[in-house]
Design an enzyme around this catalytic site. Sequence first.
Site, PDB file in Angstrom:
ATOM      1  N   ASP A  35      -0.770   8.968   4.651  1.00  0.00           N
ATOM      2  CA  ASP A  35      -1.799   8.434   3.751  1.00  0.00           C
ATOM      3  C   ASP A  35      -2.080   9.399   2.599  1.00  0.00           C
ATOM      4  OD1 ASP A  35      -3.614   6.572   2.858  1.00  0.00           O
ATOM      5  OD2 ASP A  35      -5.226   7.213   4.200  1.00  0.00           O
ATOM      6  N   GLY A  36      -2.479   8.854   1.460  1.00  0.00           N
ATOM      7  CA  GLY A  36      -2.929   9.677   0.335  1.00  0.00           C
ATOM      8  C   GLY A  36      -1.973   9.682  -0.855  1.00  0.00           C
ATOM      9  N   GLY A  38      -1.668   7.408  -3.181  1.00  0.00           N
ATOM     10  CA  GLY A  38      -2.380   6.945  -4.377  1.00  0.00           C
ATOM     11  C   GLY A  38      -3.237   8.057  -4.953  1.00  0.00           C
ATOM     12  N   TRP A  40      -2.895  11.254  -4.565  1.00  0.00           N
ATOM     13  CA  TRP A  40      -2.015  12.309  -5.090  1.00  0.00           C
ATOM     14  C   TRP A  40      -1.653  11.984  -6.544  1.00  0.00           C
ATOM     15  CZ3 TRP A  40       2.868  12.613  -7.182  1.00  0.00           C
ATOM     16  CH2 TRP A  40       3.500  13.864  -7.161  1.00  0.00           C
ATOM     17  N   HIS A  52       3.809   7.078  -4.328  1.00  0.00           N
ATOM     18  CA  HIS A  52       4.679   6.540  -3.266  1.00  0.00           C
ATOM     19  C   HIS A  52       6.075   7.166  -3.358  1.00  0.00           C
ATOM     20  CE1 HIS A  52       1.558   3.876  -2.098  1.00  0.00           C
ATOM     21  NE2 HIS A  52       1.651   3.069  -3.131  1.00  0.00           N
ATOM     22  N   SER A  80       1.233  -1.496   6.465  1.00  0.00           N
ATOM     23  CA  SER A  80       0.453  -2.198   7.485  1.00  0.00           C
ATOM     24  C   SER A  80       0.330  -3.680   7.126  1.00  0.00           C
ATOM     25  CB  SER A  80      -0.945  -1.580   7.614  1.00  0.00           C
ATOM     26  OG  SER A  80      -1.753  -1.974   6.513  1.00  0.00           O
ATOM     27  N   ASN A  83      -1.870  -4.086   4.296  1.00  0.00           N
ATOM     28  CA  ASN A  83      -1.456  -3.589   2.972  1.00  0.00           C
ATOM     29  C   ASN A  83      -1.042  -4.715   2.012  1.00  0.00           C
ATOM     30  OD1 ASN A  83      -0.083  -0.483   4.297  1.00  0.00           O
ATOM     31  ND2 ASN A  83      -2.036  -0.809   3.284  1.00  0.00           N
ATOM     32  N   TRP A  84      -0.877  -5.940   2.528  1.00  0.00           N
ATOM     33  CA  TRP A  84      -0.611  -7.083   1.633  1.00  0.00           C
ATOM     34  C   TRP A  84      -1.797  -7.338   0.711  1.00  0.00           C
ATOM     35  CZ3 TRP A  84       4.233  -8.665   1.344  1.00  0.00           C
ATOM     36  CH2 TRP A  84       5.049  -8.550   2.471  1.00  0.00           C
TER      37      TRP A  84
HETATM   38  C1  IPE Z   1      -2.728   3.158   6.592  1.00  0.00           C
HETATM   39  O1  IPE Z   1      -3.149   3.600   5.360  1.00  0.00           O
HETATM   40  C2  IPE Z   1      -1.435   2.411   6.476  1.00  0.00           C
HETATM   41  C3  IPE Z   1      -0.270   3.234   6.129  1.00  0.00           C
HETATM   42  C4  IPE Z   1      -0.240   4.528   6.001  1.00  0.00           C
HETATM   43  C5  IPE Z   1       0.949   2.486   5.944  1.00  0.00           C
HETATM   44  P1  IPE Z   1      -4.156   2.732   4.468  1.00  0.00           P
HETATM   45  O2  IPE Z   1      -4.365   3.494   3.215  1.00  0.00           O
HETATM   46  O3  IPE Z   1      -3.662   1.350   4.333  1.00  0.00           O
HETATM   47  O4  IPE Z   1      -5.461   2.728   5.377  1.00  0.00           O
HETATM   48  P2  IPE Z   1      -6.977   2.428   4.987  1.00  0.00           P
HETATM   49  O5  IPE Z   1      -6.991   1.184   4.173  1.00  0.00           O
HETATM   50  O6  IPE Z   1      -7.458   3.602   4.210  1.00  0.00           O
HETATM   51  O7  IPE Z   1      -7.676   2.295   6.304  1.00  0.00           O
HETATM   52  C1  IPE Z   2      -0.248   5.595   1.918  1.00  0.00           C
HETATM   53  O1  IPE Z   2      -0.850   6.012   0.740  1.00  0.00           O
HETATM   54  C2  IPE Z   2       0.923   4.686   1.664  1.00  0.00           C
HETATM   55  C3  IPE Z   2       0.716   3.297   2.103  1.00  0.00           C
HETATM   56  C4  IPE Z   2      -0.355   2.821   2.680  1.00  0.00           C
HETATM   57  C5  IPE Z   2       1.803   2.378   1.877  1.00  0.00           C
HETATM   58  P1  IPE Z   2      -1.953   5.136   0.022  1.00  0.00           P
HETATM   59  O2  IPE Z   2      -1.285   4.226  -0.951  1.00  0.00           O
HETATM   60  O3  IPE Z   2      -2.823   4.464   1.013  1.00  0.00           O
HETATM   61  O4  IPE Z   2      -2.767   6.251  -0.757  1.00  0.00           O
HETATM   62  P2  IPE Z   2      -4.332   6.328  -0.972  1.00  0.00           P
HETATM   63  O5  IPE Z   2      -4.964   6.217   0.374  1.00  0.00           O
HETATM   64  O6  IPE Z   2      -4.695   5.162  -1.849  1.00  0.00           O
HETATM   65  O7  IPE Z   2      -4.554   7.645  -1.619  1.00  0.00           O
HETATM   66 MG    MG Z   3      -4.549   4.979   1.930  1.00  0.00          MG
END
Ligand code: IPE
Ligand code: IPE
Ligand code: MG
Length: 279
Positions: A35-36, A38, A40, A52, A80, A83-84
């Site tokens: 996670d993170g 975005g 970053w 990504h 997930s 994530n859609w």
């Molecule tokens: C969890 O991260 C899913 C993945 C890392 C693929 P999210 O960024 O989707 O989780 P939430 O929305 O913060 O709970």
């Molecule tokens: C995790 O990073 C990647 C996926 C969920 C696919 P995020 O895209 O959730 O990054 P943040 O949480 O917005 O920083």
């Molecule tokens: Mg996230």
Amino acid sequence: MKTSDLLKPASREEAQLLEKLDPDRLPKHLAVIMDGNGRWAEKRHLPRIAGHRAGVKAAREVIETCARLHLRCLTLYAFSLENWRRPQAEVDFLMRLLREYLKRELPSIHKNNIRLLVIGRSEQLPEGVRKDIDEAMRVTARNTGMKLVVALNYGGRAELADAFNALLDHVRAHGLSAFHADEQTISDHLYTAGLPDPDLLIRTSGEMRVSNFLLWQIAYAEIYVTETLWPDFSRARLLEALVDFQSRERRYGGLGSGKGRAGSGGNGNPKRSGHPVRG
Ligand code: IPE
Ligand code: IPE
Ligand code: MG
């Protein structure tokens, strides 16, 4: 055997961490919520997709390190079911990135004897993605090294619902009037059937939640949350997490005698530790 026999340290920091790591007490199964990405990118005033892309590099390093350390299984949460809900352009980019990754990395995954598995509702993925993951699973099917499990279109509750429905189908198909499911029966119907439960769950970017990941399987996993954002999660950060894991005392509801220290003996499943646990 020392961990530095398995892995050549690339820096002084890595060498020091490797020194602290006991190769016999590594997790059998490491699960990671990457996670993170975005955040970053935002910190660098870049579009989210740049995060990504940078995240793929971190994934490559973690996969390679875990394979060299002979972990039995590494599960990465890549996309997930929830994530859609993101903008279509971001979803499309993530799907493209995955296909790109598979195309580029499959030869080295295969060469390293890694077996690729995918968990989640893959039937709902775009056709091209499905084709590529089927091919990657086919090519690596006979590999005997680390299992790399990619959670894709994965949701923990959906997995449980799918398992219960598979059990109900079985009951109906065989006209069973007295059917009893125990914990093992349920485990055997999850996407992860046959895999050990994760011993260690890492989540990057500081969020203190499990976001619908492996709900059943993490019952007794040690949880490690780091503020590091996923694209910055280097080999040294992984080694740090593993060192921390080895300092934990896993008690499984007992009193802990030191024998339950992370990685020692059992396989993370209290049922197999010789104590009678119902189910
Ligand atoms: C969890 O991260 C899913 C993945 C890392 C693929 P999210 O960024 O989707 O989780 P939430 O929305 O913060 O709970
Ligand atoms: C995790 O990073 C990647 C996926 C969920 C696919 P995020 O895209 O959730 O990054 P943040 O949480 O917005 O920083
Ligand atoms: Mg996230």
